[in-house]
Enzyme design. Structure first.
Site, short mmCIF file in Angstrom:
data_model
loop_
_atom_site.label_atom_id
_atom_site.label_comp_id
_atom_site.label_asym_id
_atom_site.label_seq_id
_atom_site.Cartn_x
_atom_site.Cartn_y
_atom_site.Cartn_z
N THR A 187 80.53 14.04 83.09
CA THR A 187 80.52 14.81 81.94
C THR A 187 78.96 14.92 81.72
OG1 THR A 187 80.40 13.60 80.12
CG2 THR A 187 82.47 14.49 80.84
N ASP A 188 78.35 15.98 81.28
CA ASP A 188 77.08 16.19 80.80
C ASP A 188 77.22 15.33 79.44
OD1 ASP A 188 74.26 16.67 80.48
OD2 ASP A 188 74.65 18.97 80.46
#
Length: 484
Positions: free
Chosen positions: A255-256
């Site tokens: 994930t960012d």
């Protein structure tokens, strides 16, 4: 009553944390021994190469296969060279040059530098197709606006990094290039039909999967045609149906940063965001930059609670932790090439990217005026411009909206003016200042941001660097005949 030790270890195995300062605190090392997947390094963790190498060695004392990640894109986003600017041009410059073999060599050089310091995952390349001139967060981080060109360079970048033994993480799936807002601050929307996404945004991701990218990063963007009201990070349709089933990706989905508003606000906090991302199919959860032991424990506890109350299945979290472990195993087993980092390769590439529209002759000793531009969170406050490269030529720095043409003419006298800016077309007061000054004074413009269609009238020359790294600044100063 404390967390079940086995479930806590399982939850920690899906987390990429971070820590403050140049020396890993004891808790950062202890969490690795307890099962934490790894840490991401930011500019605050970097003072010099020897210190970074000592830090990564200290982290591996906690666990030898710990993942150590960094955002080292070259160009405008650098952590290793945050104090000076990167010696490599970024993706926009490489895309403008159009030499895919050069892109591979530049990324292999970046990878060699990372590998020498004990860093195993590069949260790069950015493979978004930047189709919005006003995109505030991608811009020069993109190889361009043409999906075919971006796809070719993206695959080359992945190949180069991984040839150096560093895992590549292509970002931001399913494509952040058409947004006009920053997911650090809000949840952007790309309201486009799936057919357009397949033609415009998705080809580079297909290319990096085919090139063997070990990881792909999610985007905190809403794509109604795919995600409904949620960000892609929380969308099983994006992470499983599209990325894994349709494109055949088998690596780790990272994930960012979950502290970003595009994720945390949508979920109601970092902990709930972690649960939703795991449920959607993410494997490694990047918590963010501002992390302490308490935050890591809270996120792990939220995951354990979700396992207990049925929001998450044990099989899904075991799958995620297993993919994180597979990524770690690849980084330990990766064959590293004999190549070493080559900063001169970066400076040579930056020179090839410079484009000049107009005439540069007769500049003499101009007044160089750098127009202040706010940095994005992704970029950080990294030095940019011509200043470090000038041969004694006077430079001043001003805010465009607070400066008028008459003042600059008075300061310049009979000297020509070189105006240096980033994203001048959308800088408050920038276009008016440039055109007003050029109407009455010899002006050369140096654009170090995204090269939009806007061109000022009346200027002697318009110079485009396709980025604002240290290498881009030196290349521009050389092209102008102003380098020391």
């Amino acid at each position: 009553m404390g967390l079940d030790p086995g479930l806590r270890r399982l939850a920690l195995g899906t987390l990429l944390a971070a820590y403050p300062g140049p020396v890993p605190p004891d808790w950062a090392v202890d969490l690795l021994a307890d099962g934490l997947a790894g840490h991401t390094l930011f500019g605050t963790n970097v003072h010099d190469p020897a210190q970074v190498a000592a830090s990564t060695a200290a982290l591996r004392a906690g666990r030898p296969d710990a993942l150590i990640a960094i955002d080292e894109e070259g160009g405008d986003v650098t952590r290793l060279a945050h104090a000076t600017g990167s010696p490599y041009p970024g993706n926009a410059a490489l895309g403008a040059i159009g030499d895919v073999a050069l892109t591979r060599r530049v990324y292999q050089s970046i990878g060699a530098e990372l590998a020498a310091l004990g860093i195993t995952v590069n949260l790069a390349p950015t493979v978004d197709v930047n189709t919005a001139d006003d995109n505030p967060v991608i811009g020069t981080r993109s190889f361009g606006a043409d999906p075919v060109r971006v796809a070719a360079h993206s695959a080359a970048a992945v190949t180069g990094l991984q040839a150096a033994g560093v895992a590549a993480c292509a970002k931001h799936f399913p494509g952040h290039g058409a947004t006009v807002s920053d997911s650090h601050h809000e949840l952007p929307t790309v309201d486009a039909p799936l057919g357009l996404l397949r033609q415009r945004d998705l080809p580079p991701f297909a290319a990096v999967v085919a090139a063997g990218a070990r990881a792909v990063m999610t985007a905190h963007i809403r794509v109604p045609a795919l995600t409904g009201a949620d960000p892609a990070t929380f969308s099983r349709a994006v992470l499983v149906d599209l990325l894994r089933t349709e494109y055949g990706f088998t690596g780790a989905v990272i994930t960012d940063a979950l502290e970003m508003k595009g994720a945390s606000v949508a979920a109601g906090g970092v902990g709930p965001a972690a649960v939703r991302a795991l449920d959607a199919g993410a494997d490694l959860l990047c918590i963010g930059a501002k992390v302490d032991a308490q935050l890591v424990e809270r996120v792990a506890a939220e995951i354990v609670d979700a396992l207990t109350d049925g929001r998450l299945t044990t099989a899904r979290v075991e799958q995620a932790a297993g993919r994180a472990a597979e990524l770690a195993a690849w980084t330990r087993a990766a064959v590293r090439s004999s190549a070493t980092g080559d900063a001169e390769l970066g400076y040579a590439a930056a020179r090839r990217a410079v484009r000049v529209d107009g005439v540069l002759a007769g500049l003499g000793r101009p007044l160089v005026v750098q127009l202040h531009t706010e940095s994005t969170i992704a970029e950080g406050r990294v030095p940019w411009g011509l200043g470090p490269h000038l041969n004694g030529t006077q430079e001043i720095r001003v805010i465009a909206a607070d400066t008028d043409a008459a003042t600059l003419r008075g300061l310049a006298g009979d000297r020509p003016i070189v105006l240096v800016g980033r994203h001048l077309h959308r800088l408050p007061g920038g276009p008016d200042l440039v055109t007003g000054l050029a109407a009455q004074h010899p002006v050369t413009v140096v654009e170090m941001g995204w090269p939009a269609q806007w061109r000022p009238t009346g200027v002697r020359a318009f110079v485009t660097t396709y980025g604002a790294s240290h290498a881009n600044g030196r290349a521009a100063a050389e092209a102008l005949g102003l380098s020391g």
